[in-house]
Structure formats: C-alpha cells, structure tokens
Design an enzyme around this catalytic site. Structure first.
Site: not given
Ligand code: FAD
Ligand code: NAP
Length: 335
Positions: A331, A235, A161
């Site tokens: 995050e 998250s 991340r």
């Molecule tokens: P924004 O929120 O608009 O911006 C995020 C940051 O990036 C800000 O600092 C902004 O200034 C910068 N930025 C945006 N665009 C640019 C650009 N073109 N150039 C330079 N800087 C820029 N994330 C995960 O990694 N995995 C997931 O599974 C995941 N699941 C999610 C589930 C839900 C329900 C939600 C609400 C969020 C989730 N996220 C997840 C977080 C988010 O969706 C991601 O981080 C996504 O990439 C953010 O994109 P955005 O366009 O909305 O960015």
């Molecule tokens: P989950 O499957 O309930 O698992 C809980 C946590 O355990 C996750 O955070 C994941 O880490 C870790 N995990 C599960 N299985 C794993 C494996 N086989 N090896 C290593 N790590 C493992 O998680 P969840 O909340 O439903 O999310 C599912 C996936 O979507 C995850 O990868 C999560 O990161 C992603 N997600 C991200 C966001 C966001 O905003 N960043 C939001 C929702 C979901 P990791 O998170 O490191 O993968």
C-alpha cells in the site's frame, strides 16, 4: 519558495528513513507552484506529511513540499456543508474542526496521519468509512497540461486504497485543495471493528460524533505504533480480495481465516492475519521489523534503511505466497 540542496528527508517521513533529496522547495499557492515548475528541469516528487512513503535511496527528483493552507465553507444547504480545505492542512486537525462544528462524516477517520492533499491519493479509509463518502471535488494542477483541473467524484476512480492519482495520473497532478461534503444531520457508523465495545467502555449514554472520534482515537492509540516513537507508515500491505471458490478452498485448510464479504461477491481477507499465520508478527531483521501488535505494519526500530524495510516486505510477501498462494500488494508508495 526557498530552494535547498542535499537535504536529509529524515524529518519528512514517518518511517524516519535518512536519505538525501538533491533539491527541495515548498510552495504555498498554485501561483508559487507554477513559478517553481517553470524554473525546474528535473522530475518532481510531491511530499505531504510523508506518512505513506518509503524512501529506498536518495531522491534525485526535485522534492516539492505542499504548504497550501486554509479551510473555508463554500456552500451550505439544509443537509450539507461544503468545506474547501488546503492540501497542507493536517488531516486530523481537519477532522477535529469538523467535530467542533458538529459536521459529521469524518469522525471514523480520526487520527490518520498526513495531510488533506494526500487523502484522495489512496482514498484513505478506516472503520468502514472512506474518503470518497465525504468527497465533493478537488482542484489539482496538471503538470503535463499545465493547467488547474477540477475533479469530481466520478473523475477520481476511487477504489479500495486506490484512485486515478495513484494510477493513470501518478506523478502528473499536484492536488491543491479538496472540497468535502459533510452532513449536518449525522448518520453514525459504529458497526466496524471494536468501536461499539470501546463506546460501551467509555460509558457513552447518547451517541455523538465526538464520542465516536474519541473511541477511534482510543483504539488506534492502543494498537498502532506512534511514528514519533517508532518509525512506520501504517499498513504496509493492502488487504487482498479473493473469489468465493478460493476463499472456501482456503477455509477448508485454515478454519479460522478472517474474511469479510464484499459487495461484488468476493471476500476481503485480513492481510495482518495472513502475515501473523506465517509466524512473522514481531519478527525482526536487524532494525526492520513487523510490528508486534499489528502484523500489517512494518516498523523501523531505529536505524533501518529503506532497503532493509523493503527487503523485509519481500520476505513477508514470499512467506504469504508460499503458505496461502496469495500475493500481497504494497500500500505504501516506494521511492
Ligand atoms: P505522503 O506520504 O506525503 O504522500 C503519499 C503519496 O501521495 C506520495 O506518493 C506523494 O507523492 C503523494 N502526494 C502527497 N500529497 C500530494 C499532493 N498534494 N498532490 C499530489 N500528490 C501528493 N491510511 C489510511 O488510508 N487509513 C488509515 O487508517 C491509516 N492509518 C495510518 C496510521 C499510521 C500510524 C500511519 C503512519 C499511516 C497511516 N495511514 C493510513 C497512511 C497515511 O497516513 C495516509 O495514506 C495519508 O493520507 C498520507 O498522507 P501524507 O500527507 O503523509 O502523504
Ligand atoms: P482491525 O479492526 O483489527 O481489523 C482487521 C482487518 O479486518 C482490517 O484490515 C479491516 O479491513 C477488516 N475489518 C474489520 N472489521 C470489518 C468489518 N466489519 N467489515 C469489513 N472489514 C472489516 O483493523 P486495525 O488494524 O485495527 O485497523 C482498523 C481500521 O483502521 C481499519 O479500517 C484499517 O484499514 C484502518 N487502518 C489503516 C491503516 C493504513 O495505513 N491504511 C493503518 C491502521 C489502521 P479494512 O482495512 O479494509 O478496513
């Protein structure tokens, strides 16, 4: 390029936080961006889909909305296809396009909100796949050097991340487009989380990327709050990693602690589990809450301010520190 003043950012962030941007404009090409930057003296904030930001106060910076569109195949060989995608393209729309074309690599990243331009910022990841696994290059405008730069995989310093754009180059570059390297021959990744269980439920006879994508969509829809219904940014905290000594010490105290071995011999802990053990799952401070199905997600039940959510995040960090002596890192990008 229409410049607007005193605009509510509520429709532009998935937490639904109502703050004002002093000024805001959009650009749909690198040339338009450069013209805008020449005309602006304030600091700027680049906004994508607003799904990874928390606004805690009105925004003084000039908010620039990236609207660079487009998707084109730029290169192809026997095994791969290289696709350049404009920063404003919706991430999931891009994933769906890949699935229709039968290009594999991003199916596990289905249904992540936000735009392609933000995807390298935190090296988005889910279900065992990260952006870096399909990343080829990106073009970004460097606001200090005042030129377009191309970044390769090594230049981006992708981590969990994390990337150079969240650290050294924070607020310095505007990502214009990203080029992905997708696979013509799929290699499936179903070992993570509940994917296999869901595929079995779906009664999938022959594994394919569309089925994996659908399985991920089904799982995510069942446990993650839909921002259109309840404000959130996914998250809120990163999963912390600890060394083995610390892990075994914790394991001796908390038998059921959830940990995953990392390549460098560390253990990644599930932050959601830590928060849940502090009794905070479903907890509410007014309209700021911890989601009742996934404690890693903070939510806006209606009229929470960004400060309310931020204060709740402090409470969560304090509770986890007290119980486990682990400091959770946020995050979400705080403004
Ligand atoms: P924004 O929120 O608009 O911006 C995020 C940051 O990036 C800000 O600092 C902004 O200034 C910068 N930025 C945006 N665009 C640019 C650009 N073109 N150039 C330079 N800087 C820029 N994330 C995960 O990694 N995995 C997931 O599974 C995941 N699941 C999610 C589930 C839900 C329900 C939600 C609400 C969020 C989730 N996220 C997840 C977080 C988010 O969706 C991601 O981080 C996504 O990439 C953010 O994109 P955005 O366009 O909305 O960015
Ligand atoms: P989950 O499957 O309930 O698992 C809980 C946590 O355990 C996750 O955070 C994941 O880490 C870790 N995990 C599960 N299985 C794993 C494996 N086989 N090896 C290593 N790590 C493992 O998680 P969840 O909340 O439903 O999310 C599912 C996936 O979507 C995850 O990868 C999560 O990161 C992603 N997600 C991200 C966001 C966001 O905003 N960043 C939001 C929702 C979901 P990791 O998170 O490191 O993968």
């Amino acid at each position: 390029m229409n410049i607007q003043h005193n605009i509510s950012l509520k429709p532009f962030n998935t937490f639904g936080i109502d703050v004002l941007a002093k000024s805001m404009a959009s650009f749909s090409s690198a040339d338009e961006l450069m013209i805008l930057l020449d005309a602006i003296s304030e600091d700027v904030m680049i906004l994508g889909g607003g799904s990874n930001v928390l606004f805690t106060k009105n925004v003084d910076a000039f908010v620039l909305k990236n609207e660079i569109a487009g998707m084109e195949v730029v290169k192809e060989d026997a095994l791969h296809v290289y696709v350049r995608v404009g920063a404003s393209v919706n991430w999931h729309a891009f994933v769906q396009h890949c699935i229709v074309q039968n290009w594999s690599g991003v199916e596990n990243l289905s249904l992540i909100p936000g735009n392609v331009g933000a995807s390298p910022m935190q090296n988005i990841g889910a279900y065992g796949v990260e952006l870096k696994d399909v990343f080829f290059t990106l073009d970004a405008y460097d606001m200090q050097e005042r030129k377009i730069r191309t970044f390769t995989l090594n230049d981006c310093a992708f981590g969990y991340r994390d990337s150079i754009f969240k650290k050294e180059l924070k607020n310095q570059v505007v990502i214009l487009d990203v080029t992905f390297r997708l696979n013509k021959v799929p290699s499936f990744n179903t070992s993570y989380g509940a994917i296999e269980e869901e595929l079995a439920k779906m009664d999938v006879k022959e594994l394919n990327i569309a089925a994996i994508s659908q399985a991920v969509i089904n799982i995510r829809s069942s446990k993650l709050p839909d921002p259109k219904v309840i404000g959130n940014a996914g998250s809120f905290f990163k999963n912390p990693t600890v060394n083995m000594i610390k892990y075994f010490h914790l394991k001796s105290q908390f038998e059921n602690i959830v940990g995953y071995k990392q390549p460098k011999g560390e253990m990644k802990l599930a932050a959601g589990w830590l928060v849940e053990q502090c009794g905070l799952k479903g907890h509410r401070n007014g309209d700021a809450g911890v989601h009742d199905k996934q404690a890693l997600v903070l939510v806006n039940h209606g009229h929470a301010t960004g400060s309310d959510i931020f204060e709740l995040s402090e409470k969560v960090i304090d509770a986890v520190k007290k119980k486990f002596n682990i400091t959770l890192e946020r995050e979400v990008n705080i403004y």
